[in-house]
Motif scaffolding. Structure first.
Motif, PDB file in Angstrom:
ATOM      1  N   ASN A   1       1.965  11.541  -0.268  1.00 28.88           N
ATOM      2  CA  ASN A   1       1.341  13.192  -0.596  1.00 28.88           C
ATOM      3  C   ASN A   1       0.021  12.993   0.534  1.00 28.88           C
ATOM      4  O   ASN A   1      -1.024  12.580   0.552  1.00 28.88           O
ATOM      5  CB  ASN A   1       0.287  12.054  -1.741  1.00 28.88           C
ATOM      6  CG  ASN A   1      -0.805  12.632  -2.300  1.00 28.88           C
ATOM      7  OD1 ASN A   1      -1.693  13.891  -1.857  1.00 28.88           O
ATOM      8  ND2 ASN A   1      -1.555  11.953  -2.917  1.00 28.88           N
ATOM      9  N   TRP A   2       0.259  14.050   1.602  1.00 32.19           N
ATOM     10  CA  TRP A   2      -0.709  13.956   2.833  1.00 32.19           C
ATOM     11  C   TRP A   2      -0.997  15.373   3.152  1.00 32.19           C
ATOM     12  O   TRP A   2      -1.155  16.363   2.302  1.00 32.19           O
ATOM     13  CB  TRP A   2       0.003  13.946   3.722  1.00 32.19           C
ATOM     14  CG  TRP A   2       1.429  14.525   3.790  1.00 32.19           C
ATOM     15  CD1 TRP A   2       2.077  15.381   4.234  1.00 32.19           C
ATOM     16  CD2 TRP A   2       2.622  13.935   3.126  1.00 32.19           C
ATOM     17  NE1 TRP A   2       3.402  16.455   3.980  1.00 32.19           N
ATOM     18  CE2 TRP A   2       3.659  15.171   3.538  1.00 32.19           C
ATOM     19  CE3 TRP A   2       3.330  12.756   3.227  1.00 32.19           C
ATOM     20  CZ2 TRP A   2       4.872  14.744   3.393  1.00 32.19           C
ATOM     21  CZ3 TRP A   2       4.549  11.804   3.123  1.00 32.19           C
ATOM     22  CH2 TRP A   2       5.459  13.005   3.452  1.00 32.19           C
ATOM     23  N   ALA A   3      -2.409  15.857   3.785  1.00 34.84           N
ATOM     24  CA  ALA A   3      -2.788  17.478   3.655  1.00 34.84           C
ATOM     25  C   ALA A   3      -1.386  17.551   4.381  1.00 34.84           C
ATOM     26  O   ALA A   3      -1.125  17.312   5.991  1.00 34.84           O
ATOM     27  CB  ALA A   3      -4.066  17.108   4.989  1.00 34.84           C
ATOM     28  N   THR A   4      -1.776  18.985   4.206  1.00 33.70           N
ATOM     29  CA  THR A   4      -1.095  19.420   5.216  1.00 33.70           C
ATOM     30  C   THR A   4      -1.413  21.085   5.317  1.00 33.70           C
ATOM     31  O   THR A   4      -2.598  21.598   4.760  1.00 33.70           O
ATOM     32  CB  THR A   4       0.495  20.298   3.631  1.00 33.70           C
ATOM     33  OG1 THR A   4       1.399  20.725   4.605  1.00 33.70           O
ATOM     34  CG2 THR A   4       0.530  20.973   2.545  1.00 33.70           C
ATOM     35  N   SER A   5      -0.673  21.676   6.250  1.00 36.13           N
ATOM     36  CA  SER A   5      -1.257  23.084   6.596  1.00 36.13           C
ATOM     37  C   SER A   5      -0.010  24.177   6.507  1.00 36.13           C
ATOM     38  O   SER A   5       1.331  23.817   7.791  1.00 36.13           O
ATOM     39  CB  SER A   5      -2.671  23.013   7.823  1.00 36.13           C
ATOM     40  OG  SER A   5      -1.406  22.895   8.806  1.00 36.13           O
TER      41      SER A   5
ATOM     42  N   GLY B   1       0.492  -0.899   0.179  1.00 37.38           N
ATOM     43  CA  GLY B   1       0.144   0.269   0.308  1.00 37.38           C
ATOM     44  C   GLY B   1       0.796   1.168   0.159  1.00 37.38           C
ATOM     45  O   GLY B   1       0.017   1.919  -0.742  1.00 37.38           O
ATOM     46  N   ALA B   2       1.699   1.378   0.522  1.00 33.79           N
ATOM     47  CA  ALA B   2       2.775   2.519   1.082  1.00 33.79           C
ATOM     48  C   ALA B   2       3.175   2.399  -0.685  1.00 33.79           C
ATOM     49  O   ALA B   2       3.708   3.381  -1.126  1.00 33.79           O
ATOM     50  CB  ALA B   2       3.477   2.055   2.424  1.00 33.79           C
ATOM     51  N   GLY B   3       3.813   1.464  -0.996  1.00 40.02           N
ATOM     52  CA  GLY B   3       4.635   1.467  -2.633  1.00 40.02           C
ATOM     53  C   GLY B   3       3.797   1.464  -3.315  1.00 40.02           C
ATOM     54  O   GLY B   3       4.201   3.340  -4.008  1.00 40.02           O
ATOM     55  N   VAL B   4       2.618   1.793  -3.709  1.00 40.09           N
ATOM     56  CA  VAL B   4       1.531   1.631  -4.545  1.00 40.09           C
ATOM     57  C   VAL B   4       1.284   3.224  -4.436  1.00 40.09           C
ATOM     58  O   VAL B   4       1.015   4.273  -4.798  1.00 40.09           O
ATOM     59  CB  VAL B   4       0.452   0.832  -4.878  1.00 40.09           C
ATOM     60  CG1 VAL B   4      -0.581   2.129  -5.748  1.00 40.09           C
ATOM     61  CG2 VAL B   4       0.459  -0.261  -4.800  1.00 40.09           C
ATOM     62  N   SER B   5       1.207   3.788  -2.957  1.00 39.96           N
ATOM     63  CA  SER B   5       0.373   4.989  -3.013  1.00 39.96           C
ATOM     64  C   SER B   5       1.896   6.514  -3.205  1.00 39.96           C
ATOM     65  O   SER B   5       1.649   7.591  -3.640  1.00 39.96           O
ATOM     66  CB  SER B   5       0.839   5.513  -1.529  1.00 39.96           C
ATOM     67  OG  SER B   5       2.047   5.573  -0.894  1.00 39.96           O
ATOM     68  N   LYS B   6       3.358   5.303  -3.616  1.00 41.01           N
ATOM     69  CA  LYS B   6       4.075   6.735  -4.037  1.00 41.01           C
ATOM     70  C   LYS B   6       4.097   6.152  -5.128  1.00 41.01           C
ATOM     71  O   LYS B   6       5.174   7.260  -5.978  1.00 41.01           O
ATOM     72  CB  LYS B   6       5.957   5.985  -3.122  1.00 41.01           C
ATOM     73  CG  LYS B   6       5.552   5.985  -2.058  1.00 41.01           C
ATOM     74  CD  LYS B   6       6.381   5.610  -0.409  1.00 41.01           C
ATOM     75  CE  LYS B   6       6.703   5.198   0.552  1.00 41.01           C
ATOM     76  NZ  LYS B   6       7.447   4.358   1.391  1.00 41.01           N
ATOM     77  N   MET B   7       3.555   5.858  -6.015  1.00 36.40           N
ATOM     78  CA  MET B   7       3.697   6.203  -7.549  1.00 36.40           C
ATOM     79  C   MET B   7       2.787   7.168  -7.858  1.00 36.40           C
ATOM     80  O   MET B   7       2.128   7.237  -8.875  1.00 36.40           O
ATOM     81  CB  MET B   7       2.949   4.847  -8.150  1.00 36.40           C
ATOM     82  CG  MET B   7       4.159   3.339  -8.017  1.00 36.40           C
ATOM     83  SD  MET B   7       3.098   2.183  -8.178  1.00 36.40           S
ATOM     84  CE  MET B   7       3.876   0.015  -7.915  1.00 36.40           C
TER      85      MET B   7
ATOM     86  N   SER C   1      -6.282  13.144  -5.396  1.00 40.32           N
ATOM     87  CA  SER C   1      -6.207  11.260  -4.865  1.00 40.32           C
ATOM     88  C   SER C   1      -5.430  10.715  -5.935  1.00 40.32           C
ATOM     89  O   SER C   1      -4.795  10.563  -6.949  1.00 40.32           O
ATOM     90  CB  SER C   1      -7.831  10.746  -5.696  1.00 40.32           C
ATOM     91  OG  SER C   1      -7.385  11.321  -7.105  1.00 40.32           O
ATOM     92  N   LEU C   2      -5.109   8.913  -5.834  1.00 38.96           N
ATOM     93  CA  LEU C   2      -4.352   8.326  -6.084  1.00 38.96           C
ATOM     94  C   LEU C   2      -4.266   8.236  -8.205  1.00 38.96           C
ATOM     95  O   LEU C   2      -6.100   8.433  -8.149  1.00 38.96           O
ATOM     96  CB  LEU C   2      -4.043   6.511  -6.293  1.00 38.96           C
ATOM     97  CG  LEU C   2      -3.279   5.914  -6.781  1.00 38.96           C
ATOM     98  CD1 LEU C   2      -2.043   6.619  -6.549  1.00 38.96           C
ATOM     99  CD2 LEU C   2      -3.854   4.529  -6.451  1.00 38.96           C
ATOM    100  N   GLY C   3      -3.410   9.401  -8.462  1.00 39.54           N
ATOM    101  CA  GLY C   3      -3.329   9.120 -10.105  1.00 39.54           C
ATOM    102  C   GLY C   3      -4.012  10.681  -9.921  1.00 39.54           C
ATOM    103  O   GLY C   3      -3.968  10.970 -11.519  1.00 39.54           O
TER     104      GLY C   3
ATOM    105  N   GLY D   1      13.799   2.521  -4.182  1.00 41.67           N
ATOM    106  CA  GLY D   1      12.307   2.753  -2.611  1.00 41.67           C
ATOM    107  C   GLY D   1      10.801   2.338  -3.076  1.00 41.67           C
ATOM    108  O   GLY D   1      10.610   1.093  -2.762  1.00 41.67           O
ATOM    109  N   THR D   2      10.448   2.458  -4.385  1.00 37.74           N
ATOM    110  CA  THR D   2       9.557   2.266  -4.419  1.00 37.74           C
ATOM    111  C   THR D   2       9.193   0.375  -4.973  1.00 37.74           C
ATOM    112  O   THR D   2       8.633   0.131  -4.602  1.00 37.74           O
ATOM    113  CB  THR D   2       8.095   2.833  -5.630  1.00 37.74           C
ATOM    114  OG1 THR D   2       8.248   4.338  -4.852  1.00 37.74           O
ATOM    115  CG2 THR D   2       7.183   2.524  -6.307  1.00 37.74           C
ATOM    116  N   PHE D   3      10.000   0.206  -5.976  1.00 37.25           N
ATOM    117  CA  PHE D   3      10.172  -0.763  -6.867  1.00 37.25           C
ATOM    118  C   PHE D   3      10.613  -2.320  -5.576  1.00 37.25           C
ATOM    119  O   PHE D   3       9.912  -3.345  -5.397  1.00 37.25           O
ATOM    120  CB  PHE D   3      11.455  -0.685  -7.605  1.00 37.25           C
ATOM    121  CG  PHE D   3      11.286  -2.499  -8.742  1.00 37.25           C
ATOM    122  CD1 PHE D   3      10.848  -2.914  -9.170  1.00 37.25           C
ATOM    123  CD2 PHE D   3      12.693  -2.940  -7.793  1.00 37.25           C
ATOM    124  CE1 PHE D   3      10.506  -3.823  -9.707  1.00 37.25           C
ATOM    125  CE2 PHE D   3      12.876  -4.398  -8.563  1.00 37.25           C
ATOM    126  CZ  PHE D   3      12.107  -4.800  -9.005  1.00 37.25           C
TER     127      PHE D   3
END
Length: 585
Positions: free
Chosen positions: A409-413, A244-250, A534-536, A298-300
């Motif tokens: 890719n996270w919410a930030t302020s 899940g972490a790897g896919v989110s980094k694509m 969102s993803l993509g 990393g991701t791979f």
């Protein structure tokens, strides 16, 4: 860099603080490339000692002594004992629940005191944040004695599960007839489950601080599954966390995470730090070296190696994949990331060895060895619900539950205070003062304390999303150069005792809760909050919040615009699409 003194930027502090915001950010960007946060090496030593002595040695000693096993230096006698792994998870949850593990200490914005967590969560009147407003009996944003009681009960239940000896398990004895330690009593695993759920309905801060997205399923497996099913389910859990972490980094975001992380690693040579960027000091977008480290090293690896670990029945291939994952987590530990989840990474190193080498697929612990294929399907679906939902509706699910660790890719302020207004935060009921005051109390000169806090803005602007959030502030606040701009993830540690890279904790709900006591006048505190894409997706939504007036503007900006700009925005703010505006600030 000294052992007890920080490595400060090479600037005159008085002159630096007179410069426009974006010029300060540019200087701090270049400083971060070569020095990172610049914390004294003593700080890193404290983290290492905490990790080795307090977490590993003390935790193992408790687990072994209460399970009838030899001391921790007799590794061969305990490394593959199931109860040791169970108690390692319980010990980790306990420390997370007290905030003695992740998001602890100076690298997480806790200077004096270094602990947040229990000092806030065991105290009525401090801020809590309910996950969803439609849940009955959760109204309000302050802890009462019920919240404190549930929290205290959780700590007690974890201590009891940790120190009580194991009980006999027929399913364990069937597979391991020589085992005498047993397993944690399922009832003792079930009690923290109930308490975590009850706490989570009223307060997402404590629920997520306990890393419930990963440890709650493990407790459920301890409580309800027979031994072989439990081991395979634990493998499925860690597989989904990794993949899940790897896919989110694509995404376009992740390449921007690696350079500031490597720059913050004190042992990294200067040439490698500079090599992370296209053309230091002119172009601080990620270089090909950074792209390779991000998406190959990393991701791979984070996707391929876990899949091999889980599905391989070849001993050598499994061993190689295990070594890759051990090295992967060891590297993360060595970078001292600002949320400092060091204990989590050590636990995952142990999980690699225990689950995949201690109970390998070829020895009756393959996915097809689960007692029922329907159970397998149910577990997989259950583990995938929040990662899938969170990647496509990031506004509904924390990035932790979405398994988007370190994805960028996270919410930030960003919080922007009018001159002098930040002092009003000290009216808020909490167990720590403003971080500026904490730094001064720790021995920093006031101007250097201010610059140290501004370093976090330099760090944040090296990531994609800050190009958008800073653009909103530049476009909407004509007095931005005179304001104190604070990084929300860092700041909220002094308000709620915890954060882990997610503005779902320091967005409009926290602003509203702070306003109840701080009573900012209109314009004194303006906060910009940006949601993940969102993803993509190519769109990030933002909200502009005035503490006194509420949400005053909503809109979007594009990831494609962010990645094409320098962190100090030399071409001005990136384009913004305003969806709704209440009024000018």
């Amino acid at each position: 860099m000294g052992f007890t003194t920080p490595d400060l930027p090479d600037v005159d502090p008085d002159e630096f603080l007179k410069k426009p915001l974006m010029e300060r950010i540019r200087i701090l960007n270049l400083d971060w490339v070569e020095q990172g946060f610049g914390a004294p090496r003593m700080v890193h030593c404290i983290y290492i000692l905490k990790l080795v002595v307090f977490y590993a040695i003390a935790g193992l000693s408790i687990a072994l002594a209460t399970s009838g096993l030899p001391a921790f230096w007799h590794v061969a006698d305990w490394w593959n004992q199931p109860i040791v792994y169970q108690k390692a998870i319980v010990w980790t949850i306990l420390l997370e629940a007290m905030n003695l593990a992740g998001s602890w200490g100076p690298l997480a914005g806790k200077f004096k005191p270094m602990t947040g967590g229990i000092l806030f969560w065991a105290r009525p009147g401090t801020i809590r944040e309910r996950p969803y407003k439609w849940i009955p009996l959760t109204a309000g944003d302050r802890r009462n004695w019920l919240d404190v009681g549930l929290y205290a009960a959780l700590l007690v239940s974890l201590v009891v599960a940790l120190v009580m000896p194991g009980v006999h398990s027929a399913s364990l004895t069937e597979r391991l007839p020589d085992n005498t330690s047993g397993l944690i009593n399922p009832v003792l695993a079930a009690i923290p489950i109930v308490l975590l759920v009850l706490i989570g309905l009223r307060d997402k801060i404590v629920f997520m601080a306990c890393r419930s997205e990963q440890y709650l399923p493990a407790l459920i497996f301890f409580a309800v599954l027979p031994f072989t099913d439990m081991i395979i389910a634990l493998k499925l859990l860690i597989l989904i966390v990794w993949v899940g972490a790897g896919v989110s980094k694509m995404t376009k975001h992740f390449s921007y995470v690696v350079p500031p992380m490597v720059s913050n690693t004190f042992w990294t040579p200067k040439w490698l730090r500079r090599a992370q960027y296209r053309d230091f000091p002119n172009d601080l977008r990620p270089s090909r070296v950074a792209g390779f480290m991000a998406h190959v090293q990393g991701t791979f690896i984070e996707v391929a190696a876990p899949l091999i670990l889980f599905f391989s029945t070849n001993k050598w291939l499994t061993l190689i994949a295990a070594l890759f994952m051990v090295a992967f987590h060891a590297f993360i530990i060595s970078t001292f990331p600002l949320a400092v989840p060091l204990e989590w990474n050590v636990l995952f190193i142990y999980a690699v060895v225990f689950l995949f080498l201690g109970f390998p697929a070829w020895d009756g612990y393959y996915i097809t060895d689960m007692s029922s294929p329907w159970l397998t399907v149910a577990i997989v679906i259950g583990l995938l619900v929040f990662p899938v939902l969170g990647n496509f509706r990031p506004d509904k699910v924390s990035f932790l539950a979405s398994m988007r660790q370190y994805s960028g890719n996270w919410a930030t302020s960003l919080w922007a205070f009018a001159p002098g207004a930040e002092e009003k935060l000290n009216r808020v009921t909490r167990s720590a003062g403003n971080q500026l005051d904490q730094l001064i109390a720790s021995g920093y000169e006031p101007n250097w304390a201010e610059i140290t806090l501004q370093r976090t803005i330099g760090f944040r602007s090296l990531h994609t999303h800050a190009r958008g959030t800073i653009s909103v502030l530049l476009s909407r606040l004509p007095d931005i150069d005179s304001r104190s701009v604070r990084e929300g993830e860092f700041l909220c540690n002094s308000l709620i005792g915890f954060n882990f890279g997610d503005a779902h904790w320091h967005g409009p709900d926290l602003v509203e809760a702070v306003q109840d006591e701080a009573n900012f006048a209109p314009g004194e505190l303006v906060v910009v909050v940006a949601e993940s894409s969102s993803l993509g997706g190519n769109v990030q939504r933002y909200q502009l919040v005035d503490a006194a007036l509420g949400v005053i503007e909503t809109g979007t900006f594009l990831v494609s615009d962010e990645v094409n700009e320098q962190p100090w925005l030399p071409n001005g703010p990136i384009p913004l699409q305003v969806d709704w505006a209440r009024s000018a600030v």
